[in-house]
Design a protein around this motif. Structure first.
Motif, PDB file in Angstrom:
ATOM      1  N   ILE A  29       0.852  -1.184   0.000  1.00 56.61           N
ATOM      2  CA  ILE A  29       0.000   0.000   0.000  1.00 56.61           C
ATOM      3  C   ILE A  29       0.888   1.235   0.000  1.00 56.61           C
ATOM      4  CG2 ILE A  29      -1.601   1.397   1.365  1.00 56.61           C
ATOM      5  CD1 ILE A  29      -2.896  -1.135   2.346  1.00 56.61           C
ATOM      6  N   SER A  30       0.565   2.173  -0.864  1.00 58.72           N
ATOM      7  CA  SER A  30       1.243   3.468  -0.865  1.00 58.72           C
ATOM      8  C   SER A  30       0.216   4.525  -0.492  1.00 58.72           C
ATOM      9  CB  SER A  30       1.845   3.762  -2.249  1.00 58.72           C
ATOM     10  OG  SER A  30       2.545   4.989  -2.234  1.00 58.72           O
ATOM     11  N   ASP A  31       0.442   5.206   0.627  1.00 51.82           N
ATOM     12  CA  ASP A  31      -0.508   6.173   1.174  1.00 51.82           C
ATOM     13  C   ASP A  31       0.247   7.459   1.490  1.00 51.82           C
ATOM     14  OD1 ASP A  31      -2.118   7.729   2.940  1.00 51.82           O
ATOM     15  OD2 ASP A  31      -3.154   5.941   3.653  1.00 51.82           O
ATOM     16  N   ILE A  32      -0.211   8.575   0.944  1.00 51.28           N
ATOM     17  CA  ILE A  32       0.469   9.852   1.169  1.00 51.28           C
ATOM     18  C   ILE A  32      -0.561  10.969   1.272  1.00 51.28           C
ATOM     19  CG2 ILE A  32       0.813  10.373  -1.285  1.00 51.28           C
ATOM     20  CD1 ILE A  32       3.671  11.341  -0.467  1.00 51.28           C
ATOM     21  N   PHE A  33      -0.283  11.965   2.125  1.00 48.31           N
ATOM     22  CA  PHE A  33      -1.257  13.045   2.320  1.00 48.31           C
ATOM     23  C   PHE A  33      -0.553  14.391   2.504  1.00 48.31           C
ATOM     24  CE2 PHE A  33      -0.086  11.949   6.614  1.00 48.31           C
ATOM     25  CZ  PHE A  33      -0.208  13.125   7.351  1.00 48.31           C
ATOM     26  N   VAL A  34      -1.305  15.453   2.223  1.00 50.00           N
ATOM     27  CA  VAL A  34      -0.892  16.824   2.500  1.00 50.00           C
ATOM     28  C   VAL A  34      -1.692  17.296   3.705  1.00 50.00           C
ATOM     29  CG1 VAL A  34      -0.772  19.190   1.631  1.00 50.00           C
ATOM     30  CG2 VAL A  34      -0.417  17.273   0.071  1.00 50.00           C
ATOM     31  N   GLY A  35      -1.026  17.851   4.708  1.00 47.16           N
ATOM     32  CA  GLY A  35      -1.758  18.216   5.899  1.00 47.16           C
ATOM     33  C   GLY A  35      -1.112  19.316   6.706  1.00 47.16           C
ATOM     34  N   SER A  36      -1.851  19.759   7.693  1.00 45.72           N
ATOM     35  CA  SER A  36      -1.366  20.719   8.678  1.00 45.72           C
ATOM     36  C   SER A  36      -1.640  20.118  10.045  1.00 45.72           C
ATOM     37  CB  SER A  36      -2.079  22.060   8.516  1.00 45.72           C
ATOM     38  OG  SER A  36      -1.571  23.011   9.426  1.00 45.72           O
ATOM     39  N   THR A  55      -3.339   4.487   6.196  1.00 42.10           N
ATOM     40  CA  THR A  55      -2.661   3.197   6.377  1.00 42.10           C
ATOM     41  C   THR A  55      -1.154   3.419   6.263  1.00 42.10           C
ATOM     42  OG1 THR A  55      -4.503   1.989   5.369  1.00 42.10           O
ATOM     43  CG2 THR A  55      -2.408   0.829   5.529  1.00 42.10           C
ATOM     44  N   THR A  56      -0.383   2.850   7.168  1.00 42.14           N
ATOM     45  CA  THR A  56       1.072   2.940   7.072  1.00 42.14           C
ATOM     46  C   THR A  56       1.521   2.263   5.782  1.00 42.14           C
ATOM     47  OG1 THR A  56       1.225   2.830   9.482  1.00 42.14           O
ATOM     48  CG2 THR A  56       3.253   2.457   8.230  1.00 42.14           C
ATOM     49  N   SER A  57       2.239   2.991   4.935  1.00 47.82           N
ATOM     50  CA  SER A  57       2.668   2.437   3.655  1.00 47.82           C
ATOM     51  C   SER A  57       3.604   1.248   3.865  1.00 47.82           C
ATOM     52  CB  SER A  57       3.383   3.515   2.830  1.00 47.82           C
ATOM     53  OG  SER A  57       2.524   4.600   2.559  1.00 47.82           O
ATOM     54  N   TRP A  58       3.486   0.244   2.980  1.00 50.06           N
ATOM     55  CA  TRP A  58       4.321  -0.947   3.100  1.00 50.06           C
ATOM     56  C   TRP A  58       4.410  -1.662   1.762  1.00 50.06           C
ATOM     57  CZ3 TRP A  58       2.276  -5.805   2.038  1.00 50.06           C
ATOM     58  CH2 TRP A  58       0.874  -5.889   1.964  1.00 50.06           C
ATOM     59  N   PHE A  59       5.385  -2.538   1.646  1.00 48.89           N
ATOM     60  CA  PHE A  59       5.506  -3.397   0.476  1.00 48.89           C
ATOM     61  C   PHE A  59       6.194  -4.685   0.908  1.00 48.89           C
ATOM     62  CE2 PHE A  59       9.684  -1.667   0.814  1.00 48.89           C
ATOM     63  CZ  PHE A  59      10.535  -2.605   0.264  1.00 48.89           C
ATOM     64  N   GLY A  60       6.033  -5.723   0.083  1.00 47.70           N
ATOM     65  CA  GLY A  60       6.725  -6.952   0.428  1.00 47.70           C
ATOM     66  C   GLY A  60       6.253  -8.150  -0.350  1.00 47.70           C
ATOM     67  N   LEU A  77       7.264 -11.653   4.012  1.00 45.46           N
ATOM     68  CA  LEU A  77       8.391 -10.746   4.213  1.00 45.46           C
ATOM     69  C   LEU A  77       7.933  -9.367   3.751  1.00 45.46           C
ATOM     70  CD1 LEU A  77      11.347 -12.924   2.838  1.00 45.46           C
ATOM     71  CD2 LEU A  77      10.944 -12.330   5.238  1.00 45.46           C
ATOM     72  N   THR A  78       7.490  -8.523   4.686  1.00 48.21           N
ATOM     73  CA  THR A  78       6.948  -7.221   4.314  1.00 48.21           C
ATOM     74  C   THR A  78       7.585  -6.121   5.149  1.00 48.21           C
ATOM     75  OG1 THR A  78       5.061  -7.471   5.809  1.00 48.21           O
ATOM     76  CG2 THR A  78       4.758  -8.175   3.536  1.00 48.21           C
ATOM     77  N   SER A  79       7.798  -4.965   4.505  1.00 53.36           N
ATOM     78  CA  SER A  79       8.519  -3.858   5.115  1.00 53.36           C
ATOM     79  C   SER A  79       7.695  -2.579   5.071  1.00 53.36           C
ATOM     80  CB  SER A  79       9.845  -3.633   4.376  1.00 53.36           C
ATOM     81  OG  SER A  79      10.532  -2.497   4.870  1.00 53.36           O
ATOM     82  N   PHE A  80       7.740  -1.805   6.144  1.00 54.12           N
ATOM     83  CA  PHE A  80       7.101  -0.489   6.149  1.00 54.12           C
ATOM     84  C   PHE A  80       7.927   0.498   5.334  1.00 54.12           C
ATOM     85  CE2 PHE A  80       5.345  -2.244  10.155  1.00 54.12           C
ATOM     86  CZ  PHE A  80       3.996  -2.116   9.844  1.00 54.12           C
ATOM     87  N   LEU A  81       7.248   1.531   4.827  1.00 50.43           N
ATOM     88  CA  LEU A  81       7.889   2.495   3.936  1.00 50.43           C
ATOM     89  C   LEU A  81       7.283   3.870   4.164  1.00 50.43           C
ATOM     90  CD1 LEU A  81       9.663   3.084   1.342  1.00 50.43           C
ATOM     91  CD2 LEU A  81       7.583   2.635   0.030  1.00 50.43           C
ATOM     92  N   GLN A  82       8.125   4.904   4.189  1.00 52.62           N
ATOM     93  CA  GLN A  82       7.658   6.284   4.256  1.00 52.62           C
ATOM     94  C   GLN A  82       7.648   6.847   2.842  1.00 52.62           C
ATOM     95  OE1 GLN A  82       9.494   8.570   7.501  1.00 52.62           O
ATOM     96  NE2 GLN A  82      10.146   6.623   8.414  1.00 52.62           N
ATOM     97  N   THR A  83       6.439   6.885   2.269  1.00 59.41           N
ATOM     98  CA  THR A  83       6.293   7.211   0.850  1.00 59.41           C
ATOM     99  C   THR A  83       6.730   8.637   0.520  1.00 59.41           C
ATOM    100  OG1 THR A  83       4.360   5.741   0.874  1.00 59.41           O
ATOM    101  CG2 THR A  83       4.666   7.083  -1.085  1.00 59.41           C
TER     102      THR A  83
END
Length: 341
Positions: A29-36, A55-60, A77-83
């Motif tokens: 899952i790739s999840d990204i947002f613009v926020g304050s 959702t915390t982004s991840w791939f694996g 085998l899955t890893s978290f990612l900061q998109t």
């Protein structure tokens, strides 16, 4: 020549059969947002493009092999990612495969898993609130799992991370909509701490419109990675559920956590709802955590809309208000996109 061709054909059939019994998938899952963002107790506001709004982004990688007789071998085998910047992990120092790193056997008996996997607390807390596993906007997840690095000194109530390493898990088969997991994390300590460990269990009941879930944990070992002794024994439990009336789906959860080196007990109540609207849903959740023994009370409310562009892609907008006794309140908002692959 004829015998040679038959031998080659037989080899190809056997090879094809072997491949048909095994599968490997790449997903995430790739999840990204613009926020304050401004949490309770923050001195100022921070404008961000950040990862993991809902959702915390991840791939694996995951896969299974059919061993015959209803028995399967599986791995994850899955890893978290900061998109937003491509950084691996949820935070600095997070292990590479901190989401999953395990092998299991499954069949009619259920499954037995070895390695790193979800802690007992994680999935019940996700199922019991309408914002799921949002570590940014879900009030329940924030209270349980996200410390505030500001003057409030707010600490998470979860005993030891949302994932446990070095664990043995037995999962029951589905019995009329009921499933449960029994989990034991080996402490891998020596000397005076050789008997330290984490133990826990959770359960799920999915019966038509009704969902009921809960967990119990007793933790002495930190996570992720090899872990070390926490210096205390922490316990936590929660019960929660939801009921889908079609027009609205209400959620409710209540839980407590405490440690044996303090008299403070955290008591968390959460109520929420999801209302279908168009191709998406209006979602809202409110959580309150009271700390007994000290005059500290946290209340967090989030309301937003999640719109499905397709089965794999959605966009969302969230507004959150956060209050802690004796500290200035904070309001955060964000607009983001989430894609599953």
């Amino acid at each position: 020549m004829k015998k040679t061709m038959l031998a080659i054909a037989a080899t190809l059939v056997c090879t094809t059969s072997a491949f048909a019994q095994s599968s490997v998938q790449i997903s995430g899952i790739s999840d990204i947002f613009v926020g304050s963002m401004k949490a309770a107790g923050d001195d100022g506001r921070t404008n961000v493009v950040n990862s993991g709004g809902l959702t915390t982004s991840w791939f694996g990688f995951s896969g299974s092999e059919d061993l015959g007789g209803g028995l399967k071998a599986n791995f994850q085998l899955t890893s978290f990612l900061q998109t937003d910047d491509g950084t691996q992990g949820r935070f600095t120092g997070d292990t590479f495969f901190s989401r999953d790193a395990n092998v299991s056997l499954s069949g009619g008996f259920g499954s037995v898993l070895l390695g790193r996997w979800m802690a007992p607390n994680f999935l019940p807390s996700v199922v019991a609130n309408p914002l799921g596993d949002s570590f940014v906007f879900s009030p329940l997840i924030l209270h349980m799992n996200v410390p505030l690095f500001n003057r409030t000194g707010w600490q998470s109530t979860t005993p030891s991370d949302t994932g446990w390493s070095n664990q043995l898990v037995y999962s029951t088969p589905d019995i009329g909509g009921f499933k449960a997991n029994l989990q034991y994390q080996f402490g891998e300590q020596s000397g005076d701490n050789k008997n330290k460990k984490n133990v826990g269990a959770n359960f799920f009941y999915f019966g038509g419109p009704l969902t009921v879930t809960g967990f119990y944990e007793r933790a002495q070992i930190s996570n992720p990675g090899a872990g070390s002794y926490l210096g205390t024994t922490k316990t936590a439990w929660m019960l929660g559920g939801a009921y889908d009336f079609k027009m609205v789906k209400p959620y409710l959860s209540y839980g407590q956590s405490e440690a044996d080196d303090t008299d403070v007990k955290a008591k968390t109540l959460q109520v929420g709802a999801s209302v279908p609207l168009g191709a998406g849903s209006v979602i809202g959740s409110w959580a309150q955590t009271k700390l007994s023994g000290v005059d500290l009370n946290r209340k967090t409310l989030t309301v937003g809309y999640d719109y499905n562009l397709s089965k794999r892609t959605d966009v969302y907008a969230m507004v959150m208000n956060d209050k802690i006794t004796s500290y200035n309140s904070g309001t955060s908002f964000g607009v983001g996109i989430r894609h599953r692959f």
